[in-house]
Write an enzyme that holds these catalytic residues in place. Structure first.
Site, mmCIF file in Angstrom:
data_model
loop_
_atom_site.group_PDB
_atom_site.id
_atom_site.type_symbol
_atom_site.label_atom_id
_atom_site.label_comp_id
_atom_site.label_asym_id
_atom_site.label_seq_id
_atom_site.Cartn_x
_atom_site.Cartn_y
_atom_site.Cartn_z
ATOM 1 N N ASP A 7 49.249 38.842 -0.981
ATOM 2 C CA ASP A 7 47.987 39.536 -1.328
ATOM 3 C C ASP A 7 48.262 40.671 -2.642
ATOM 4 O O ASP A 7 47.540 41.575 -2.617
ATOM 5 C CB ASP A 7 47.825 40.581 -0.166
ATOM 6 C CG ASP A 7 47.595 39.805 1.379
ATOM 7 O OD1 ASP A 7 47.144 38.672 1.138
ATOM 8 O OD2 ASP A 7 47.876 40.174 2.271
ATOM 9 N N LYS A 10 46.592 37.262 -6.488
ATOM 10 C CA LYS A 10 46.870 35.845 -6.926
ATOM 11 C C LYS A 10 45.446 35.122 -7.312
ATOM 12 O O LYS A 10 45.371 34.488 -8.196
ATOM 13 C CB LYS A 10 47.721 34.973 -5.996
ATOM 14 C CG LYS A 10 49.049 35.484 -5.820
ATOM 15 C CD LYS A 10 49.928 34.642 -4.650
ATOM 16 C CE LYS A 10 49.414 34.724 -3.429
ATOM 17 N NZ LYS A 10 49.529 35.966 -2.632
ATOM 18 N N GLY A 34 44.966 33.997 2.293
ATOM 19 C CA GLY A 34 43.554 34.465 1.764
ATOM 20 C C GLY A 34 43.431 35.053 0.638
ATOM 21 O O GLY A 34 44.028 35.956 0.338
ATOM 22 N N HIS A 35 42.625 34.194 -0.322
ATOM 23 C CA HIS A 35 42.575 34.715 -1.568
ATOM 24 C C HIS A 35 41.040 34.962 -1.948
ATOM 25 O O HIS A 35 40.484 34.297 -1.868
ATOM 26 C CB HIS A 35 43.076 33.722 -2.708
ATOM 27 C CG HIS A 35 44.183 33.238 -2.439
ATOM 28 N ND1 HIS A 35 44.961 32.120 -3.276
ATOM 29 C CD2 HIS A 35 45.582 33.562 -1.515
ATOM 30 C CE1 HIS A 35 46.228 32.190 -3.140
ATOM 31 N NE2 HIS A 35 46.576 32.930 -1.995
ATOM 32 N N GLN A 209 51.042 33.085 -0.445
ATOM 33 C CA GLN A 209 52.033 33.999 -0.168
ATOM 34 C C GLN A 209 52.884 34.589 -1.219
ATOM 35 O O GLN A 209 52.453 34.526 -2.309
ATOM 36 C CB GLN A 209 52.933 33.333 0.788
ATOM 37 C CG GLN A 209 52.411 32.837 2.377
ATOM 38 C CD GLN A 209 51.525 31.826 2.396
ATOM 39 O OE1 GLN A 209 52.039 30.717 1.826
ATOM 40 N NE2 GLN A 209 50.461 31.691 2.783
HETATM 41 P P1 GDP Z 1 45.970 37.126 -2.918
HETATM 42 O O1 GDP Z 1 46.293 36.559 -1.477
HETATM 43 O O2 GDP Z 1 47.120 37.240 -3.539
HETATM 44 O O3 GDP Z 1 44.966 36.146 -3.827
HETATM 45 O O4 GDP Z 1 45.185 38.546 -2.746
HETATM 46 P P2 GDP Z 1 44.243 39.056 -1.775
HETATM 47 O O5 GDP Z 1 42.923 38.415 -2.107
HETATM 48 O O6 GDP Z 1 44.503 38.486 -0.363
HETATM 49 O O7 GDP Z 1 44.101 40.570 -1.894
HETATM 50 C C1 GDP Z 1 44.009 41.152 -2.948
HETATM 51 C C2 GDP Z 1 42.700 41.928 -3.100
HETATM 52 O O8 GDP Z 1 42.978 42.933 -4.453
HETATM 53 C C3 GDP Z 1 41.437 41.155 -3.195
HETATM 54 O O9 GDP Z 1 40.458 41.942 -2.384
HETATM 55 C C4 GDP Z 1 41.210 41.382 -4.511
HETATM 56 O O10 GDP Z 1 39.701 41.054 -5.112
HETATM 57 C C5 GDP Z 1 41.587 42.763 -5.001
HETATM 58 N N1 GDP Z 1 41.991 42.848 -6.338
HETATM 59 C C6 GDP Z 1 42.657 41.911 -6.923
HETATM 60 N N2 GDP Z 1 43.294 42.460 -8.247
HETATM 61 C C7 GDP Z 1 42.686 43.667 -8.254
HETATM 62 C C8 GDP Z 1 42.716 44.825 -9.205
HETATM 63 O O11 GDP Z 1 43.166 44.600 -10.443
HETATM 64 N N3 GDP Z 1 41.713 45.811 -8.786
HETATM 65 C C9 GDP Z 1 41.030 46.000 -7.667
HETATM 66 N N4 GDP Z 1 40.649 47.330 -7.405
HETATM 67 N N5 GDP Z 1 41.103 45.062 -6.668
HETATM 68 C C10 GDP Z 1 41.853 44.036 -7.100
HETATM 69 P P1 IMO Z 2 48.345 35.124 0.656
HETATM 70 O O1 IMO Z 2 48.292 33.800 0.009
HETATM 71 C C1 IMO Z 2 50.057 38.080 3.205
HETATM 72 C C2 IMO Z 2 52.790 36.653 6.307
HETATM 73 C C3 IMO Z 2 52.135 37.005 7.957
HETATM 74 C C4 IMO Z 2 53.362 37.021 8.641
HETATM 75 C C5 IMO Z 2 54.425 36.047 7.894
HETATM 76 C C6 IMO Z 2 54.340 34.587 8.594
HETATM 77 O O2 IMO Z 2 46.968 35.642 0.970
HETATM 78 O O3 IMO Z 2 49.247 36.008 -0.216
HETATM 79 P P2 IMO Z 2 52.690 32.835 9.034
HETATM 80 O O4 IMO Z 2 51.027 32.512 9.481
HETATM 81 O O5 IMO Z 2 52.620 32.146 7.440
HETATM 82 O O6 IMO Z 2 53.556 32.121 9.657
HETATM 83 O O7 IMO Z 2 52.905 34.183 8.877
HETATM 84 O O8 IMO Z 2 53.864 35.737 6.791
HETATM 85 N N1 IMO Z 2 51.782 35.983 5.728
HETATM 86 C C7 IMO Z 2 51.021 36.325 4.709
HETATM 87 N N2 IMO Z 2 50.825 37.776 4.203
HETATM 88 N N3 IMO Z 2 49.535 37.384 2.575
HETATM 89 C C8 IMO Z 2 49.484 35.986 2.694
HETATM 90 O O9 IMO Z 2 49.012 35.004 2.051
HETATM 91 C C9 IMO Z 2 50.489 35.216 3.767
HETATM 92 N N4 IMO Z 2 50.466 34.278 4.489
HETATM 93 C C10 IMO Z 2 51.341 34.500 5.448
HETATM 94 O O10 IMO Z 2 51.383 37.803 7.910
HETATM 95 O O11 IMO Z 2 54.108 38.035 8.471
HETATM 96 MG MG MG Z 3 45.963 37.352 0.583
#
Ligand code: GDP
Ligand code: IMO
Ligand code: MG
Length: 412
Positions: A7, A10, A34-35, A209
């Protein structure tokens, strides 16, 4: 590549880098990812299709992906409803994640009781168990109509579904139905990448991840069942390592973790609640509140080494704004070379922090100015923070996230 526990942003980073790319590739993980990415007034939350596809309009899913067909179709519909057609290529070698895997995931978590990993319950661990025990079911196995492939599917059913007394007559038919829907997208992912590169195009590999969730290098057993380091872009998509020319590590300006496991710089204070609230720090897949802590340079140095990071994409400098002071962990007290291997040793480490002045809030007005004027318009204290990250990691910060939108990036 995510440098922390997932999270990091990415999806948004990949969407930025994928502008002008001919293809964005997912090569690891599954629908546990979850992106989230915002484009104009639209926000997309994607689990199987790489978020960079909002820019490149072309996505590939390599053989290293744990394929959840239902999640794939939901993503495709979400994207195509707003953006029109997206080119999609799915590797026939990808292992399928089935409902049974999700049920097993839940059962295993219940069995672990107090030692729960806190998985996303997307069936990843059990799908990996089958894959590595060579009992997995791949997309190509259900697509081929010949007797040998079908018998692989039947063997699978008798071994696993039968073994667990969960025989569902309809399961094969349902799978066939899903497979029918994906048939038009099945193709040679490595070949598609090769073609793009040989015609002078750019290909972006979007990791899922984070490094600390890597099965070998992360905080085992509180990890996922994939490799999450840069080398997996090669094995997980079917191209050689020399095809990769640049590694961009994505790090958040603070640290978050969702699920259980050690987290040296975790905060249990109102600052964590404040960052969670203003940053909307809740899991994109499960909705769980994310645990929050300060940036950890010890952990990030380890991640930079594992990924051969060339440059950092530092996200959420805006979310961290408006605090009187921020902290960065520079080292762990009493820890020698290397990153602690065991959960118990990681739980004992004492982070040593550098405290530095915070910077004024980055709201809409300043964000607008930053988009126009670039790095120089970033508050002095924020620039100092960015420079400290560079000094501590020995890697340049090239991109700085100042908001959730694809265009909310300042280049240094
Ligand atoms: P990922 O799994 O690495 O793709 O990250 P997630 O999407 O799960 O979580 C990142 C969150 O931060 C998302 O809601 C993005 O829209 C948000 N985000 C990413 N970069 C920035 C930033 O520079 N500023 C803010 N405010 N939000 C960001
Ligand atoms: P993105 O791509 C954050 C974490 C789960 C748990 C561990 C194992 O959005 O960054 P799993 O379901 O993979 O067997 O869970 O890994 N986890 C993540 N945490 N972002 C993710 O993906 C994750 N994918 C798995 O919360 O701790
Ligand atoms: Mg994510």
């Amino acid at each position: 590549m995510g440098l922390q526990w997932g999270d990091e942003g990415k999806g948004k980073a990949s969407a930025y880098i994928s502008r002008g790319a001919g293809l964005t590739v997912r090569f690891n993980g599954g629908a546990n990812a979850g992106h989230t990415v915002s484009v104009g007034d639209k926000s997309f939350s994607l689990h199987m299709i790489p978020a960079g596809a909002v820019s490149s309009r072309a996505a590939a899913l390599g053989p290293g992906v744990y394929l959840d067909l239902e999640a794939l179709f939901r993503d495709l519909e979400q994207l195509e409803q707003s953006l029109g057609r997206i080119e999609l290529v799915v590797s026939p070698r990808a292992h399928l994640v089935l409902d049974l895997h999700k049920e097993l995931d839940k059962s295993l978590e219940l069995l672990r009781s107090g030692e729960r990993i806190g998985t996303t319950l997307r069936g990843i661990g059990p799908a990996a168990m089958h894959k590595y025990a060579r009992l997995g079911l791949r997309l190509c196995d259900i697509l081929e109509e010949d007797a040998a492939s079908l018998s692989a599917a039947r063997l699978w059913r008798s071994l696993w579904v039968g073994l667990l007394s969960r025989v569902e007559e309809a399961w094969l038919n349902r799978l066939r139905e899903l497979a029918e829907g994906v048939k038009g997208f099945v193709g040679d992912v490595g070949g598609r990448i090769e073609r793009e590169l040989s015609s002078g195009g750019k290909v972006v590999f979007e990791g899922a991840q984070g490094t600390m969730l890597d099965i070998d290098h992360g905080t085992y057993p509180y990890v996922t069942s994939s490799h999450t380091v840069a080398a997996s872009a090669s094995t997980g998509s079917g191209i050689g390592i020399k095809a990769i020319s640049r590694v961009i590590g994505v790090a958040k300006s603070y640290t978050t973790r969702v699920g259980a496991g050690p987290f040296p710089t975790e905060l249990h204070s109102p600052i964590a609640d404040e960052l969670r609230r203003r940053g909307g720090e809740y899991g994109a897949t499960t909705g769980r509140p994310r645990r929050i802590g300060w940036l950890d340079a010890v952990q990030l140095r380890y991640a930079c080494r594992l990924n051969s990071v060339d440059e950092i994409f530092l996200t959420r400098v805006d979310t961290l704004s408006g605090l009187p002071a921020v902290k960065v962990c520079l080292r762990y007290d009493g820890v020698g070379e290397g990153f602690p291997e065991t959960v118990s040793s990681l739980r004992r480490v004492m982070p040593i922090y550098r405290e530095m002045p915070g910077w004024p809030p980055i709201g809409d007005e300043l964000r607008e100015r930053l988009r126009r004027e670039g790095y120089g318009a970033l508050p002095r204290e924020a620039r100092r923070f960015v420079e400290l990250v560079e000094e501590e990691l020995g890697v340049p910060v090239r991109y700085i996230g100042i908001g959730p939108g694809v265009e909310d990036v300042v280049e240094k």
